[in-house]
Every structure is written in C-alpha cells, then in structure tokens.
Motif scaffolding. Sequence first.
Motif, mmCIF file in Angstrom:
data_model
loop_
_atom_site.group_PDB
_atom_site.id
_atom_site.type_symbol
_atom_site.label_atom_id
_atom_site.label_comp_id
_atom_site.label_asym_id
_atom_site.label_seq_id
_atom_site.Cartn_x
_atom_site.Cartn_y
_atom_site.Cartn_z
ATOM 1 N N GLY A 106 108.104 97.908 15.012
ATOM 2 C CA GLY A 106 108.936 98.969 14.440
ATOM 3 C C GLY A 106 109.650 99.761 15.516
ATOM 4 O O GLY A 106 109.534 99.482 16.707
ATOM 5 N N PHE A 107 110.394 100.754 15.073
ATOM 6 C CA PHE A 107 111.172 101.613 15.972
ATOM 7 C C PHE A 107 110.219 102.434 16.826
ATOM 8 O O PHE A 107 109.286 103.061 16.331
ATOM 9 N N GLN A 108 110.419 102.415 18.111
ATOM 10 C CA GLN A 108 109.492 103.076 19.036
ATOM 11 C C GLN A 108 110.296 103.911 20.028
ATOM 12 O O GLN A 108 111.216 103.405 20.656
ATOM 13 N N MET A 109 109.963 105.184 20.125
ATOM 14 C CA MET A 109 110.591 106.029 21.137
ATOM 15 C C MET A 109 109.619 106.194 22.282
ATOM 16 O O MET A 109 108.413 106.055 22.111
ATOM 17 N N SER A 110 110.145 106.516 23.431
ATOM 18 C CA SER A 110 109.249 106.770 24.549
ATOM 19 C C SER A 110 108.604 108.147 24.362
ATOM 20 O O SER A 110 109.043 108.952 23.558
ATOM 21 N N ASP A 111 107.556 108.386 25.133
ATOM 22 C CA ASP A 111 106.902 109.692 25.094
ATOM 23 C C ASP A 111 107.877 110.760 25.556
ATOM 24 O O ASP A 111 108.499 110.622 26.600
ATOM 25 N N THR A 112 107.993 111.838 24.773
ATOM 26 C CA THR A 112 108.802 112.989 25.162
ATOM 27 C C THR A 112 107.858 114.064 25.684
ATOM 28 O O THR A 112 106.934 114.457 24.964
ATOM 29 N N PRO A 113 108.060 114.539 26.932
ATOM 30 C CA PRO A 113 107.220 115.649 27.390
ATOM 31 C C PRO A 113 107.540 116.905 26.584
ATOM 32 O O PRO A 113 108.708 117.213 26.357
ATOM 33 N N VAL A 114 106.505 117.596 26.135
ATOM 34 C CA VAL A 114 106.697 118.797 25.320
ATOM 35 C C VAL A 114 105.814 119.924 25.820
ATOM 36 O O VAL A 114 104.827 119.708 26.524
ATOM 37 N N VAL A 115 106.201 121.142 25.453
ATOM 38 C CA VAL A 115 105.354 122.323 25.650
ATOM 39 C C VAL A 115 104.823 122.700 24.276
ATOM 40 O O VAL A 115 105.590 122.829 23.308
ATOM 41 N N LEU A 116 103.513 122.853 24.175
ATOM 42 C CA LEU A 116 102.861 123.178 22.916
ATOM 43 C C LEU A 116 102.343 124.606 22.959
ATOM 44 O O LEU A 116 101.670 124.988 23.915
#
Length: 144
Positions: free
Chosen positions: A1-11
């Motif tokens: 399926g459609f796969q995006m790379s990991d996006t760095p985020v601030v939680l």
Amino acid sequence: GFQMSDTPVVLSITGRQTYGNQPPETIELVTEGTMTYRDGGWDISYEESELTGMEGVTTLFRVEPGVVTLSRVGKLNSTMIFRERVPHDSLYQMEFGTLLLTINATRVYYDIVPDGGTIDLVYEICIENTEAGVIDYHLDIRAK
C-alpha cells in the motif's frame, strides 16, 4: 500500500487524571517523535523518558477509523484499545508483575493530516476491577 516516510514531529502531551472529588493530577510533556502513514492509518511514536517515569519504553499510537490503539514496548509492555463505549481489558506488564486494566473510552477523537494534528481520549480506567478515575488525554502533533 501507500507508504510515507517517517515525518519528524514535536508532540505536546497533556494528561489529566481525576479521581473522585480529589484535585486532578496533570502531566504535561513535550517530546520529539515520528509520524508515519501506513495501511490506511497513522502511526505516531516516541521514546518515553525519565520525565514520564517510563525510561526505556517506546510508545506508539496507531490511529485508524473509529479506533486508537496505544502500545508500549520495552521495560513496560501494554496494548490499550480505545473505541467509544466499548470496554477493553488489557494486561499491563511491568518489571515487577502484571496488572489487569480495563478502559472504557467515552471520547475517541482525532484529526490528523500529513503535517500534524490532534488526538483526544477520555476514558475511565479500572485497575484489577477497582475504579482508578477518569483520564483526559490530549496529544498535539506538529511536523518539525
């Protein structure tokens, strides 16, 4: 399926636990993590730290239509499944033993787009069949 790379985020995480008529206990945490779109849902994960008292644990939120799954892996292992008004029993495995948790979510809300979003969970928690209060959990996600 459609796969995006990991996006760095601030939680930004706010958790508030209310028990009986005692004043609520609140924890607030800002930490870095990753967000990935996979198989029709979102994976949001971060490493716990000394601040949360769960150093050595990786926390993963899996967000799919109508359900949020919270998994912890490492020194502590647990999986909690949040669906509105569907109680869920889970085992909470710690170094010194295992507890039975029952969670009953009254609110499971999320709004997530590729550059961030929010998750809101409100749930009653019982530990070994004893009421342990209501937890109101808010997660704010922002791409770095």
